[in-house]
Design a protein around this motif. Structure first.
Motif, mmCIF file in Angstrom:
data_model
loop_
_atom_site.group_PDB
_atom_site.id
_atom_site.type_symbol
_atom_site.label_atom_id
_atom_site.label_comp_id
_atom_site.label_asym_id
_atom_site.label_seq_id
_atom_site.Cartn_x
_atom_site.Cartn_y
_atom_site.Cartn_z
ATOM 1 N N LYS A 36 43.963 39.068 3.637
ATOM 2 C CA LYS A 36 44.768 39.256 4.836
ATOM 3 C C LYS A 36 46.198 39.620 4.468
ATOM 4 C CE LYS A 36 42.264 36.404 8.161
ATOM 5 N NZ LYS A 36 42.368 35.302 9.148
ATOM 6 N N ILE A 37 46.681 40.657 5.107
ATOM 7 C CA ILE A 37 48.057 41.115 4.909
ATOM 8 C C ILE A 37 48.818 40.860 6.202
ATOM 9 C CG2 ILE A 37 49.550 43.095 4.432
ATOM 10 C CD1 ILE A 37 47.140 44.379 2.968
ATOM 11 N N TYR A 38 49.726 39.899 6.177
ATOM 12 C CA TYR A 38 50.553 39.595 7.354
ATOM 13 C C TYR A 38 51.922 40.240 7.174
ATOM 14 C CZ TYR A 38 47.150 36.076 8.854
ATOM 15 O OH TYR A 38 46.008 35.444 9.279
ATOM 16 N N ILE A 39 52.358 40.975 8.176
ATOM 17 C CA ILE A 39 53.622 41.711 8.107
ATOM 18 C C ILE A 39 54.503 41.336 9.285
ATOM 19 C CG2 ILE A 39 54.706 44.000 8.073
ATOM 20 C CD1 ILE A 39 52.014 45.068 6.937
ATOM 21 N N GLN A 40 55.731 40.910 8.996
ATOM 22 C CA GLN A 40 56.710 40.608 10.039
ATOM 23 C C GLN A 40 57.588 41.836 10.239
ATOM 24 O OE1 GLN A 40 56.958 37.588 11.825
ATOM 25 N NE2 GLN A 40 58.312 38.826 13.111
ATOM 26 N N SER A 41 57.492 42.476 11.409
ATOM 27 C CA SER A 41 58.159 43.759 11.648
ATOM 28 C C SER A 41 59.090 43.680 12.844
ATOM 29 C CB SER A 41 57.111 44.848 11.883
ATOM 30 O OG SER A 41 57.705 46.062 12.289
ATOM 31 N N ASN A 42 60.140 44.497 12.809
ATOM 32 C CA ASN A 42 61.004 44.576 13.997
ATOM 33 C C ASN A 42 60.441 45.536 15.050
ATOM 34 O OD1 ASN A 42 61.790 47.237 13.259
ATOM 35 N ND2 ASN A 42 63.564 46.495 12.120
ATOM 36 N N GLY A 43 59.343 46.202 14.727
ATOM 37 C CA GLY A 43 58.635 47.002 15.714
ATOM 38 C C GLY A 43 59.200 48.383 15.973
ATOM 39 N N THR A 44 60.174 48.800 15.186
ATOM 40 C CA THR A 44 60.808 50.094 15.449
ATOM 41 C C THR A 44 60.080 51.257 14.788
ATOM 42 O OG1 THR A 44 62.286 49.837 13.546
ATOM 43 C CG2 THR A 44 63.086 49.012 15.675
ATOM 44 N N VAL A 45 59.164 50.954 13.883
ATOM 45 C CA VAL A 45 58.550 52.009 13.072
ATOM 46 C C VAL A 45 57.047 52.068 13.317
ATOM 47 C CG1 VAL A 45 58.272 52.941 10.744
ATOM 48 C CG2 VAL A 45 60.285 51.535 11.291
ATOM 49 N N PHE A 46 56.551 53.266 13.601
ATOM 50 C CA PHE A 46 55.108 53.500 13.661
ATOM 51 C C PHE A 46 54.863 54.964 13.330
ATOM 52 C CE2 PHE A 46 50.983 54.455 15.467
ATOM 53 C CZ PHE A 46 50.247 53.335 15.093
ATOM 54 N N ASN A 47 53.996 55.202 12.337
ATOM 55 C CA ASN A 47 53.721 56.569 11.918
ATOM 56 C C ASN A 47 52.307 56.648 11.323
ATOM 57 O OD1 ASN A 47 53.976 55.490 9.272
ATOM 58 N ND2 ASN A 47 56.193 55.874 9.318
ATOM 59 N N ASP A 48 51.937 57.826 10.858
ATOM 60 C CA ASP A 48 50.592 58.038 10.311
ATOM 61 C C ASP A 48 50.345 57.187 9.071
ATOM 62 O OD1 ASP A 48 50.102 59.863 12.301
ATOM 63 O OD2 ASP A 48 50.538 61.634 11.066
ATOM 64 N N LYS A 49 51.377 56.977 8.281
ATOM 65 C CA LYS A 49 51.252 56.174 7.063
ATOM 66 C C LYS A 49 50.874 54.735 7.409
ATOM 67 C CE LYS A 49 53.918 55.321 2.831
ATOM 68 N NZ LYS A 49 55.249 55.494 2.185
ATOM 69 N N ILE A 50 51.475 54.213 8.462
ATOM 70 C CA ILE A 50 51.170 52.856 8.905
ATOM 71 C C ILE A 50 49.776 52.810 9.526
ATOM 72 C CG2 ILE A 50 51.829 51.032 10.522
ATOM 73 C CD1 ILE A 50 54.744 51.998 10.184
ATOM 74 N N MET A 51 49.424 53.836 10.278
ATOM 75 C CA MET A 51 48.107 53.909 10.895
ATOM 76 C C MET A 51 47.010 53.896 9.823
ATOM 77 S SD MET A 51 46.511 54.060 13.749
ATOM 78 C CE MET A 51 44.879 54.486 14.375
ATOM 79 N N GLU A 52 47.220 54.638 8.759
ATOM 80 C CA GLU A 52 46.253 54.682 7.662
ATOM 81 C C GLU A 52 46.136 53.316 6.995
ATOM 82 O OE1 GLU A 52 45.401 57.172 3.511
ATOM 83 O OE2 GLU A 52 47.294 57.429 4.603
ATOM 84 N N LEU A 53 47.274 52.670 6.793
ATOM 85 C CA LEU A 53 47.298 51.331 6.198
ATOM 86 C C LEU A 53 46.499 50.359 7.054
ATOM 87 C CD1 LEU A 53 48.696 49.369 4.062
ATOM 88 C CD2 LEU A 53 50.366 48.945 5.869
ATOM 89 N N PHE A 54 46.691 50.444 8.360
ATOM 90 C CA PHE A 54 46.041 49.526 9.287
ATOM 91 C C PHE A 54 44.523 49.697 9.285
ATOM 92 C CE2 PHE A 54 47.453 46.613 12.605
ATOM 93 C CZ PHE A 54 46.279 46.367 13.308
ATOM 94 N N THR A 55 44.067 50.926 9.166
ATOM 95 C CA THR A 55 42.632 51.184 9.207
ATOM 96 C C THR A 55 41.938 50.827 7.891
ATOM 97 O OG1 THR A 55 43.051 53.504 8.597
ATOM 98 C CG2 THR A 55 42.843 52.989 10.941
ATOM 99 N N LYS A 56 42.672 50.876 6.778
ATOM 100 C CA LYS A 56 42.077 50.602 5.465
ATOM 101 C C LYS A 56 42.182 49.143 5.052
ATOM 102 C CE LYS A 56 42.601 55.205 3.390
ATOM 103 N NZ LYS A 56 43.211 55.984 2.271
#
Length: 351
Positions: A101-121
């Motif tokens: 499990k990878i838990y990430i604390q984010s300020n929510g300002t960033v969302f892009n294809d790189k993050i989408m790929e990370l989330f799916t894998k």
């Protein structure tokens, strides 16, 4: 116990949880933050060169021995989604231990294809730092963030979390700016079945609830008590515990104010620091921490000297007189005078 996960069946010399806080790269200037946790604050507000990251490819390579044994990793920043070293570590976790499990604390300002790929894998679970669902309040706290963008990104992650059966949460920093809003805040995220974590902000003192009057605090406590959302689900029970914790915290500050832990009527500036020191000294004896006496006294004296040499002396003393001793004492036990000064008064000259 937190890091062992109570694993009594299979003993291992490797940790099962690792927390990562490696980088302060961040695009925001939140009012309760500082340069240690935000590169933007460090360079733009504190006007200092940013810290150089100490972690490189060799560090990631060294983690290869540990990653296969991990069950949980937790990442905070800065803003983790802006950190290159974090993406390197996440990709290594996905390669060697995709179930971790990878838990990430984010300020929510960033969302892009790189993050989408990370989330799916990867087994990615995100918690958003959202301190208000009222746009004007949010903007007054999270300087540099766009409320609509953050809430849009939250909704995207919320949908992804449901699709991939991941956890999603929100973190709420309790401040004088948002204390009255928590009932509506909790109701909003209860409806989305999202877990809430509360951080009670003590410093910088000018944004803490501790600076509010007893009357103001009593009104907030009463309103929160009267407007408690209904509890139906298990998650709502967890969020209700956080809600009760806020009320208890506010009531504790009220009690400290009423017992004269805060004192405003002084004959001179020296009386402020003398009164605070006498309370610290009394508390050290009361909690049987005499061995800390010399360290605390030395740190306090240097700290007071910094105040006396500042052109903001009057403002600093006014704020210092409102800090509960129970909040203040741990600072002089564990931190250096420079860090104490920064933590208590950070941003004062910018507000």
């Amino acid at each position: 116990r937190n890091y062992d996960l109570n694993d009594v069946v299979k003993k291992s010399r490797y940790p099962q949880i690792i927390d990562f806080e490696l980088d302060n790269v961040c695009n925001l200037q939140c009012i309760m933050c500082n340069g240690e946790n935000s590169s933007t604050i460090r360079t733009k507000l504190e006007c200092e060169p940013n810290y150089q990251i100490k972690y490189d490819d060799l560090f990631v390579k060294q983690l290869e021995e540990f990653i296969p044994h991990l069950k949980v990793t937790r990442f905070s920043g800065g803003e983790p989604f802006l950190s290159e070293i974090y993406f390197d570590i996440w990709n290594k976790i996905i390669e060697l231990n995709p179930k971790c499990k990878i838990y990430i604390q984010s300020n929510g300002t960033v969302f892009n294809d790189k993050i989408m790929e990370l989330f799916t894998k990867g087994n990615v679970n995100v918690s958003f730092s959202i301190d208000s669902i009222v746009e004007s309040t949010y903007a007054s706290i999270r300087k540099g963030a766009n409320f609509k963008t953050v809430m849009r990104n939250f909704d995207l992650f919320w949908e992804l979390s449901k699709k991939f059966n991941r956890e999603i949460g929100v973190s709420f920093c309790l401040l004088k700016q948002n204390a009255t809003e928590f009932s509506d805040y909790l109701s909003f995220f209860n409806q989305k079945n999202v877990r809430i974590t509360v951080h009670k902000v003590v410093f910088p003192i000018q944004h803490s609830i501790a600076i509010l009057s007893v009357d103001q605090l009593e009104k907030i406590s009463k309103n929160l008590s009267v407007n408690k959302p209904k509890i139906q689900t298990d998650l709502e029970k967890l969020n209700d515990a956080a809600y009760n914790g806020i009320i208890a915290h506010i009531d504790s500050v009220i009690q400290q104010k009423k017992t004269n832990d805060f004192k405003k009527d002084f004959n001179s500036e020296n009386n402020i620091t003398e009164d605070i020191w006498s309370k610290i000294e009394h508390r050290l004896i009361e909690i049987n921490q005499k061995e800390q006496y010399n360290t605390v006294k030395q740190n306090f004296e240097v700290f007071v000297e910094k105040i006396n040499n500042s052109d903001q002396k009057e403002a600093y003393l006014a704020l210092l007189s409102q800090v509960p001793i129970s909040f203040l004492l741990p600072e002089f036990v564990t931190n250096s005078p420079d860090r104490i000064f920064s933590r208590i008064f950070i941003h004062e000259k910018y507000n």
